[in-house]
Design a protein around this motif. Structure first.
Motif, PDB file in Angstrom:
ATOM      1  N   GLY A   1       0.946  -0.858  -0.158  1.00 16.99           N
ATOM      2  CA  GLY A   1       0.461  -0.054  -0.060  1.00 16.99           C
ATOM      3  C   GLY A   1       0.999   1.460  -0.371  1.00 16.99           C
ATOM      4  N   VAL A   2       2.123   1.410   1.091  1.00 13.22           N
ATOM      5  CA  VAL A   2       2.767   1.967   0.804  1.00 13.22           C
ATOM      6  C   VAL A   2       3.471   2.938  -0.465  1.00 13.22           C
ATOM      7  CG1 VAL A   2       4.705   2.942   1.531  1.00 13.22           C
ATOM      8  CG2 VAL A   2       3.305   2.014   3.210  1.00 13.22           C
ATOM      9  N   LEU A   3       3.601   1.325  -1.149  1.00 16.11           N
ATOM     10  CA  LEU A   3       4.242   1.384  -2.717  1.00 16.11           C
ATOM     11  C   LEU A   3       3.853   1.766  -3.351  1.00 16.11           C
ATOM     12  CD1 LEU A   3       7.264  -1.306  -2.202  1.00 16.11           C
ATOM     13  CD2 LEU A   3       7.402   0.957  -2.138  1.00 16.11           C
TER      14      LEU A   3
ATOM     15  N   THR B   1       3.433  15.183 -17.224  1.00 14.32           N
ATOM     16  CA  THR B   1       5.678  16.185 -17.527  1.00 14.32           C
ATOM     17  C   THR B   1       5.598  15.361 -18.600  1.00 14.32           C
ATOM     18  OG1 THR B   1       6.783  14.651 -16.321  1.00 14.32           O
ATOM     19  CG2 THR B   1       6.247  16.438 -15.444  1.00 14.32           C
ATOM     20  N   GLY B   2       5.194  14.166 -19.099  1.00 14.29           N
ATOM     21  CA  GLY B   2       6.015  13.707 -20.220  1.00 14.29           C
ATOM     22  C   GLY B   2       7.021  12.825 -20.354  1.00 14.29           C
ATOM     23  N   VAL B   3       7.237  12.677 -18.735  1.00 16.39           N
ATOM     24  CA  VAL B   3       8.608  11.374 -19.655  1.00 16.39           C
ATOM     25  C   VAL B   3       8.652   9.829 -19.341  1.00 16.39           C
ATOM     26  CG1 VAL B   3      10.290  11.078 -17.683  1.00 16.39           C
ATOM     27  CG2 VAL B   3       9.832  13.055 -17.544  1.00 16.39           C
ATOM     28  N   PRO B   4       9.175   8.824 -20.295  1.00 12.41           N
ATOM     29  CA  PRO B   4       8.710   8.203 -19.645  1.00 12.41           C
ATOM     30  C   PRO B   4       8.534   7.283 -18.973  1.00 12.41           C
ATOM     31  CG  PRO B   4      10.204   8.612 -22.095  1.00 12.41           C
ATOM     32  CD  PRO B   4      10.023   9.954 -21.120  1.00 12.41           C
ATOM     33  N   ALA B   5       8.082   6.185 -18.912  1.00 16.83           N
ATOM     34  CA  ALA B   5       7.935   5.393 -17.329  1.00 16.83           C
ATOM     35  C   ALA B   5       9.488   4.723 -16.823  1.00 16.83           C
ATOM     36  CB  ALA B   5       6.871   4.577 -17.220  1.00 16.83           C
ATOM     37  N   ARG B   6      10.381   4.879 -18.859  1.00 12.36           N
ATOM     38  CA  ARG B   6      11.605   3.811 -18.068  1.00 12.36           C
ATOM     39  C   ARG B   6      12.375   4.248 -18.083  1.00 12.36           C
ATOM     40  NH1 ARG B   6      10.545   4.412 -24.216  1.00 12.36           N
ATOM     41  NH2 ARG B   6      11.523   5.183 -25.115  1.00 12.36           N
ATOM     42  N   ASP B   7      12.032   5.772 -17.510  1.00 12.57           N
ATOM     43  CA  ASP B   7      13.408   6.826 -17.250  1.00 12.57           C
ATOM     44  C   ASP B   7      12.797   7.100 -15.892  1.00 12.57           C
ATOM     45  OD1 ASP B   7      14.650   6.861 -19.685  1.00 12.57           O
ATOM     46  OD2 ASP B   7      13.094   8.700 -20.355  1.00 12.57           O
ATOM     47  N   ALA B   8      11.693   6.925 -15.435  1.00  9.90           N
ATOM     48  CA  ALA B   8      11.675   7.061 -13.841  1.00  9.90           C
ATOM     49  C   ALA B   8      11.327   5.777 -13.696  1.00  9.90           C
ATOM     50  CB  ALA B   8       9.948   8.051 -13.766  1.00  9.90           C
ATOM     51  N   THR B   9      12.693   5.965 -12.789  1.00 10.53           N
ATOM     52  CA  THR B   9      13.003   4.446 -12.030  1.00 10.53           C
ATOM     53  C   THR B   9      12.636   4.811 -10.852  1.00 10.53           C
ATOM     54  OG1 THR B   9      14.862   5.575 -11.004  1.00 10.53           O
ATOM     55  CG2 THR B   9      15.122   4.480 -12.980  1.00 10.53           C
ATOM     56  N   ILE B  10      11.759   5.476  -9.661  1.00  6.07           N
ATOM     57  CA  ILE B  10      10.814   5.473  -8.646  1.00  6.07           C
ATOM     58  C   ILE B  10       9.497   4.305  -8.806  1.00  6.07           C
ATOM     59  CG2 ILE B  10      10.186   7.638  -8.729  1.00  6.07           C
ATOM     60  CD1 ILE B  10      10.617   7.562  -5.451  1.00  6.07           C
TER      61      ILE B  10
ATOM     62  N   SER C   1       8.929   2.567 -11.662  1.00  7.76           N
ATOM     63  CA  SER C   1       8.807   1.098 -12.618  1.00  7.76           C
ATOM     64  C   SER C   1       8.835   0.069 -11.082  1.00  7.76           C
ATOM     65  CB  SER C   1      10.139   0.674 -12.854  1.00  7.76           C
ATOM     66  OG  SER C   1      11.570   1.190 -13.253  1.00  7.76           O
ATOM     67  N   GLY C   2      10.690   0.381  -9.807  1.00  8.64           N
ATOM     68  CA  GLY C   2      10.820  -0.149  -8.575  1.00  8.64           C
ATOM     69  C   GLY C   2      10.024   0.340  -7.208  1.00  8.64           C
ATOM     70  N   ALA C   3       9.188   0.881  -7.583  1.00  4.59           N
ATOM     71  CA  ALA C   3       8.009   1.347  -6.133  1.00  4.59           C
ATOM     72  C   ALA C   3       6.711  -0.194  -7.097  1.00  4.59           C
ATOM     73  CB  ALA C   3       7.252   2.261  -6.253  1.00  4.59           C
ATOM     74  N   MET C   4       6.478  -0.327  -8.486  1.00  2.81           N
ATOM     75  CA  MET C   4       5.627  -1.111  -8.812  1.00  2.81           C
ATOM     76  C   MET C   4       6.428  -2.594  -8.663  1.00  2.81           C
ATOM     77  SD  MET C   4       3.366   1.691 -11.913  1.00  2.81           S
ATOM     78  CE  MET C   4       2.063   0.720 -11.809  1.00  2.81           C
TER      79      MET C   4
ATOM     80  N   THR D   1       7.870  -4.029  -6.469  1.00  2.00           N
ATOM     81  CA  THR D   1       8.420  -4.052  -5.426  1.00  2.00           C
ATOM     82  C   THR D   1       6.668  -4.280  -4.786  1.00  2.00           C
ATOM     83  OG1 THR D   1      10.188  -2.752  -4.697  1.00  2.00           O
ATOM     84  CG2 THR D   1       9.028  -3.460  -3.815  1.00  2.00           C
ATOM     85  N   GLY D   2       6.031  -3.300  -5.056  1.00  2.00           N
ATOM     86  CA  GLY D   2       4.448  -3.266  -4.436  1.00  2.00           C
ATOM     87  C   GLY D   2       4.370  -4.653  -5.023  1.00  2.00           C
ATOM     88  N   ALA D   3       3.998  -5.614  -6.340  1.00  2.00           N
ATOM     89  CA  ALA D   3       3.183  -6.283  -7.037  1.00  2.00           C
ATOM     90  C   ALA D   3       4.663  -7.610  -6.269  1.00  2.00           C
ATOM     91  CB  ALA D   3       3.434  -6.120  -8.267  1.00  2.00           C
ATOM     92  N   ALA D   4       5.778  -7.030  -6.009  1.00  2.00           N
ATOM     93  CA  ALA D   4       6.556  -8.348  -5.396  1.00  2.00           C
ATOM     94  C   ALA D   4       6.288  -9.008  -3.678  1.00  2.00           C
ATOM     95  CB  ALA D   4       7.804  -8.525  -6.280  1.00  2.00           C
ATOM     96  N   LEU D   5       6.097  -7.917  -3.430  1.00  2.00           N
ATOM     97  CA  LEU D   5       6.023  -8.666  -1.674  1.00  2.00           C
ATOM     98  C   LEU D   5       5.278  -9.340  -1.281  1.00  2.00           C
ATOM     99  CD1 LEU D   5       7.041  -5.205  -0.165  1.00  2.00           C
ATOM    100  CD2 LEU D   5       7.825  -6.808  -0.330  1.00  2.00           C
TER     101      LEU D   5
END
Length: 130
Positions: A62-64, A78-87, A89-92, A94-98
């Motif tokens: 839930g926090v992630l 802002t138009g920044v691609p998701a692959r460039d936004a590491t936080i 992809s990392g949060a999603m 981790t949130g799916a894996a926990l």
């Protein structure tokens, strides 16, 4: 306006006098202390009633998700691609894996207990009672 404040103060002092027994002529600090003591005592009595209404602590997924969703919205705006936004992809990830990791840990704890019971059953030894 000052008349309303004065009347509110007098009503407060009268309520304190009737509820706690502190004289109306006592210093304001004494009246506030008496009110604090009464409120603390009532809070201890009322705590079990309100315990089911207390919020549960947030889970890690839930926090992630709370971090990932606003970050994804901002990256979309802002138009920044998701692959460039590491936080994001990392949060999603981790949130799916926990939750899956919790299941795997529970299964890992279950295997030694199941093997022990199977060994006791095979040897015919009764289980020890604690």
């Amino acid at each position: 306006m000052f008349g309303g404040i004065y009347l509110s103060y007098k009503f407060f002092r009268e309520i304190v006098r009737r509820a706690t027994g502190v004289p109306a002529e006592a210093p304001l600090l004494g009246a506030l202390f008496a009110v604090g003591v009464v409120v603390k005592a009532l809070a201890r009595l009322a705590a079990p009633v309100f315990k089911p209404l207390r919020p549960k602590p947030p889970s890690a997924p839930g926090v992630l998700a709370a971090v990932a969703v606003p970050s994804a919205i901002l990256s979309r705006a802002t138009g920044v691609p998701a692959r460039d936004a590491t936080i994001v992809s990392g949060a999603m990830a981790t949130g799916a894996a926990l939750p899956a990791m919790r299941i795997l840990v529970a299964l890992a704890r279950l295997v030694p207990a199941a093997l022990g019971e199977a060994a006791r059953f095979a040897t015919g030894r009764p289980r020890e009672r604690a």
